[in-house]
Scaffold this motif. Sequence first.
Motif, PDB file in Angstrom:
ATOM      1  N   TRP A  46       0.849  -1.189   0.000  1.00  0.00           N
ATOM      2  CA  TRP A  46       0.000   0.000   0.000  1.00  0.00           C
ATOM      3  C   TRP A  46       0.886   1.241   0.000  1.00  0.00           C
ATOM      4  CZ3 TRP A  46      -5.043  -1.470  -0.331  1.00  0.00           C
ATOM      5  CH2 TRP A  46      -5.367  -2.741   0.138  1.00  0.00           C
ATOM      6  N   VAL A  47       0.649   2.127  -0.957  1.00  0.00           N
ATOM      7  CA  VAL A  47       1.429   3.361  -1.060  1.00  0.00           C
ATOM      8  C   VAL A  47       0.523   4.540  -0.739  1.00  0.00           C
ATOM      9  CG1 VAL A  47       0.986   3.572  -3.544  1.00  0.00           C
ATOM     10  CG2 VAL A  47       2.966   4.726  -2.526  1.00  0.00           C
ATOM     11  N   GLU A  48       1.065   5.507  -0.009  1.00  0.00           N
ATOM     12  CA  GLU A  48       0.279   6.664   0.408  1.00  0.00           C
ATOM     13  C   GLU A  48       0.294   7.751  -0.652  1.00  0.00           C
ATOM     14  OE1 GLU A  48      -0.186   9.598   4.295  1.00  0.00           O
ATOM     15  OE2 GLU A  48       1.785   8.773   3.784  1.00  0.00           O
ATOM     16  N   ASP A  49      -0.867   8.343  -0.855  1.00  0.00           N
ATOM     17  CA  ASP A  49      -0.987   9.518  -1.718  1.00  0.00           C
ATOM     18  C   ASP A  49      -1.190  10.737  -0.809  1.00  0.00           C
ATOM     19  OD1 ASP A  49      -1.501  11.461  -3.550  1.00  0.00           O
ATOM     20  OD2 ASP A  49      -3.090  10.399  -4.615  1.00  0.00           O
ATOM     21  N   GLU A  89      13.832  -2.170  -9.427  1.00  0.00           N
ATOM     22  CA  GLU A  89      13.506  -0.769  -9.641  1.00  0.00           C
ATOM     23  C   GLU A  89      12.581  -0.277  -8.533  1.00  0.00           C
ATOM     24  OE1 GLU A  89      11.759  -0.470 -13.451  1.00  0.00           O
ATOM     25  OE2 GLU A  89      13.524  -1.181 -14.540  1.00  0.00           O
ATOM     26  N   PRO A  90      13.106   0.457  -7.553  1.00  0.00           N
ATOM     27  CA  PRO A  90      12.241   0.965  -6.482  1.00  0.00           C
ATOM     28  C   PRO A  90      11.119   1.867  -6.989  1.00  0.00           C
ATOM     29  CG  PRO A  90      14.566   1.201  -5.912  1.00  0.00           C
ATOM     30  CD  PRO A  90      14.512   0.796  -7.351  1.00  0.00           C
ATOM     31  N   GLU A  91      11.313   2.480  -8.163  1.00  0.00           N
ATOM     32  CA  GLU A  91      10.265   3.336  -8.713  1.00  0.00           C
ATOM     33  C   GLU A  91       9.074   2.538  -9.220  1.00  0.00           C
ATOM     34  OE1 GLU A  91      13.345   3.253  -9.790  1.00  0.00           O
ATOM     35  OE2 GLU A  91      14.288   5.086  -9.007  1.00  0.00           O
ATOM     36  N   ASN A  92       9.274   1.249  -9.490  1.00  0.00           N
ATOM     37  CA  ASN A  92       8.213   0.392 -10.010  1.00  0.00           C
ATOM     38  C   ASN A  92       7.969  -0.745  -9.025  1.00  0.00           C
ATOM     39  OD1 ASN A  92       6.357  -1.020 -11.539  1.00  0.00           O
ATOM     40  ND2 ASN A  92       7.887  -1.871 -12.943  1.00  0.00           N
ATOM     41  N   MET A  93       7.024  -0.558  -8.138  1.00  0.00           N
ATOM     42  CA  MET A  93       6.734  -1.560  -7.126  1.00  0.00           C
ATOM     43  C   MET A  93       5.902  -2.721  -7.666  1.00  0.00           C
ATOM     44  SD  MET A  93       7.988  -1.203  -4.015  1.00  0.00           S
ATOM     45  CE  MET A  93       9.541  -1.052  -4.911  1.00  0.00           C
ATOM     46  N   GLU A  94       5.629  -2.719  -8.966  1.00  0.00           N
ATOM     47  CA  GLU A  94       4.896  -3.818  -9.568  1.00  0.00           C
ATOM     48  C   GLU A  94       5.823  -4.823 -10.245  1.00  0.00           C
ATOM     49  OE1 GLU A  94       1.955  -2.302 -12.181  1.00  0.00           O
ATOM     50  OE2 GLU A  94       1.099  -0.910 -10.727  1.00  0.00           O
ATOM     51  N   GLY A  95       7.104  -4.492 -10.365  1.00  0.00           N
ATOM     52  CA  GLY A  95       8.031  -5.352 -11.104  1.00  0.00           C
ATOM     53  C   GLY A  95       8.796  -6.301 -10.198  1.00  0.00           C
ATOM     54  N   TRP A  96       8.152  -7.362  -9.754  1.00  0.00           N
ATOM     55  CA  TRP A  96       8.779  -8.348  -8.884  1.00  0.00           C
ATOM     56  C   TRP A  96       8.977  -9.657  -9.643  1.00  0.00           C
ATOM     57  CZ3 TRP A  96      10.207  -7.306  -3.780  1.00  0.00           C
ATOM     58  CH2 TRP A  96       9.752  -6.093  -3.266  1.00  0.00           C
ATOM     59  N   ASN A  97      10.150 -10.274  -9.471  1.00  0.00           N
ATOM     60  CA  ASN A  97      10.454 -11.566 -10.081  1.00  0.00           C
ATOM     61  C   ASN A  97      10.865 -12.551  -8.997  1.00  0.00           C
ATOM     62  OD1 ASN A  97      10.097 -10.663 -12.816  1.00  0.00           O
ATOM     63  ND2 ASN A  97      12.098  -9.649 -12.665  1.00  0.00           N
ATOM     64  N   GLU A  98      10.406 -13.755  -9.106  1.00  0.00           N
ATOM     65  CA  GLU A  98      10.737 -14.775  -8.117  1.00  0.00           C
ATOM     66  C   GLU A  98      12.141 -15.318  -8.362  1.00  0.00           C
ATOM     67  OE1 GLU A  98       8.433 -18.379  -8.150  1.00  0.00           O
ATOM     68  OE2 GLU A  98       8.436 -18.450  -5.957  1.00  0.00           O
ATOM     69  N   ILE A  99      12.947 -15.379  -7.299  1.00  0.00           N
ATOM     70  CA  ILE A  99      14.301 -15.906  -7.392  1.00  0.00           C
ATOM     71  C   ILE A  99      14.320 -17.416  -7.202  1.00  0.00           C
ATOM     72  CG2 ILE A  99      16.597 -15.884  -6.327  1.00  0.00           C
ATOM     73  CD1 ILE A  99      16.200 -12.996  -5.613  1.00  0.00           C
ATOM     74  N   GLU A 147      22.639   0.587  -2.141  1.00  0.00           N
ATOM     75  CA  GLU A 147      23.747   0.692  -3.087  1.00  0.00           C
ATOM     76  C   GLU A 147      23.364   0.112  -4.443  1.00  0.00           C
ATOM     77  OE1 GLU A 147      27.150  -1.096  -1.330  1.00  0.00           O
ATOM     78  OE2 GLU A 147      27.314   0.386   0.296  1.00  0.00           O
ATOM     79  N   THR A 148      22.781  -1.091  -4.440  1.00  0.00           N
ATOM     80  CA  THR A 148      22.361  -1.716  -5.702  1.00  0.00           C
ATOM     81  C   THR A 148      20.933  -1.352  -6.079  1.00  0.00           C
ATOM     82  OG1 THR A 148      21.590  -3.709  -4.562  1.00  0.00           O
ATOM     83  CG2 THR A 148      23.898  -3.649  -5.241  1.00  0.00           C
ATOM     84  N   ARG A 149      20.185  -0.756  -5.117  1.00  0.00           N
ATOM     85  CA  ARG A 149      18.793  -0.372  -5.312  1.00  0.00           C
ATOM     86  C   ARG A 149      17.896  -1.577  -5.568  1.00  0.00           C
ATOM     87  NH1 ARG A 149      17.236   2.758  -9.207  1.00  0.00           N
ATOM     88  NH2 ARG A 149      16.009   4.244  -7.999  1.00  0.00           N
TER      89      ARG A 149
END
Length: 424
Positions: free
Chosen positions: A101-104, A166-176, A144-146
């Motif tokens: 959840w991100v605050e506006d 990419e911290p700017e894109n909280m929708e871009g998650w990949n499973e390791i 450091e690596t973001r």
Amino acid sequence: MAPLTMDEGSSDTEPEGFALLQHGHRDMVEATAFNTYGDRFASGSVDGKIKVYNRHRDGSWVLCDTWGAHTSEIIELEWLPPSIHPNLIASIGADGKFKLWVEDPTLQPGKGRRFSAHSGKPVWDLRSTSRSSFLSFAIKHNPETRHTYLALINRNALLSIWENEEPENMEGWNEIDRVNVCDRPSRGEEVSFKLAFDPNLEPCYNAVRQGVPRDALGVIVASMNKASIWRTKEISHPVSLGSTITKELYLAAELKGHRGLVRDVAWASGNIRGFDVVATACKDGFVRVYQITTPSKANRGSRSREYARVPDHFVVAAQRIPENGVRNAPSGIGAGLASARPGTGASRQPDAPGKDGEVPHAATEVSKLEADRAPVWRVEFDTDGQLLGSTGDDGKLSLWRREPSGIWSKSSELAMTRDVPISL
């Protein structure tokens, strides 16, 4: 964030003692969390709602917003580090979902949409595989690596690690990777699972000298009546233009000695000392502190290999299970890594001990701290890793300090009392 109105007569002095907060939930509060600065507080309840409070300069707490986050009880809450986003909350519920959840700050407080402006939905959510709900999660961010890492474990003992580049894109998650950390609990059995990342940016220097990659992840996992340390190793895969490297989990050490369900785990900061320190809270009434070391190759006897051996009943799977029948489609480099990794869709068998990048770890119990013979529920280190706090059924906060000899002993005890007037 929009400024909140305050009384002009408010002072900057803090009230003494405890402050009792009327949370306003319609049911029992299950989860609470402070942000990094301690001026914002979130609570989650069985009613499925999250409430966020802001702290005024006079020490009072004022409700900022309330919204329906889950369709069932909320199990865990956590504010993400401010280096990712100033006001980002993660939650898991018994409905089997993890949500961000991100605050506006442009929206007015108290309207129920400040943290759910995306049509009442989170910025990203993930449903647990099968019908087992998530029971614990942990988040780590490397400024450091973001890169941001997310660890989740569900009731079926399935541990999964996710990465966001990419911290700017909280929708871009990949499973390791994903792995079963223990046998699946029986239906109706009391369960206990908990996670905590290694908070240090890199493994301790002794571990790096023995072959642990500098970007390796470390996770301490409480699984039923056991606790264990898991690391990631680098696996090279051939591709058309050379090779690519991915991460895989392996069991590094087992923390033995527990005689009940392990309720909580913690990993101390400050591994500059050359070894790691972790702690567990157990239902048997003890807080245990362990020292994690990486023996040199010359000192690794036959016994040290058992810390890197995966027991027979541990099942390691590399299959990526689609969420709701739809597989998350990575893009760019993530798509190349996913397609280059062999064994997708098949079970990954445990590797031989001490081979293929696995570095054996040794776990030594340095202190066994009794908490008034009451079950312990929570443990947590301070930012320096020199002070340990624990709470349990005794209703007290016990603080344990590390002595120069490495042994931990009780430093202080904190309990809340209420004065009851006596009528004569």
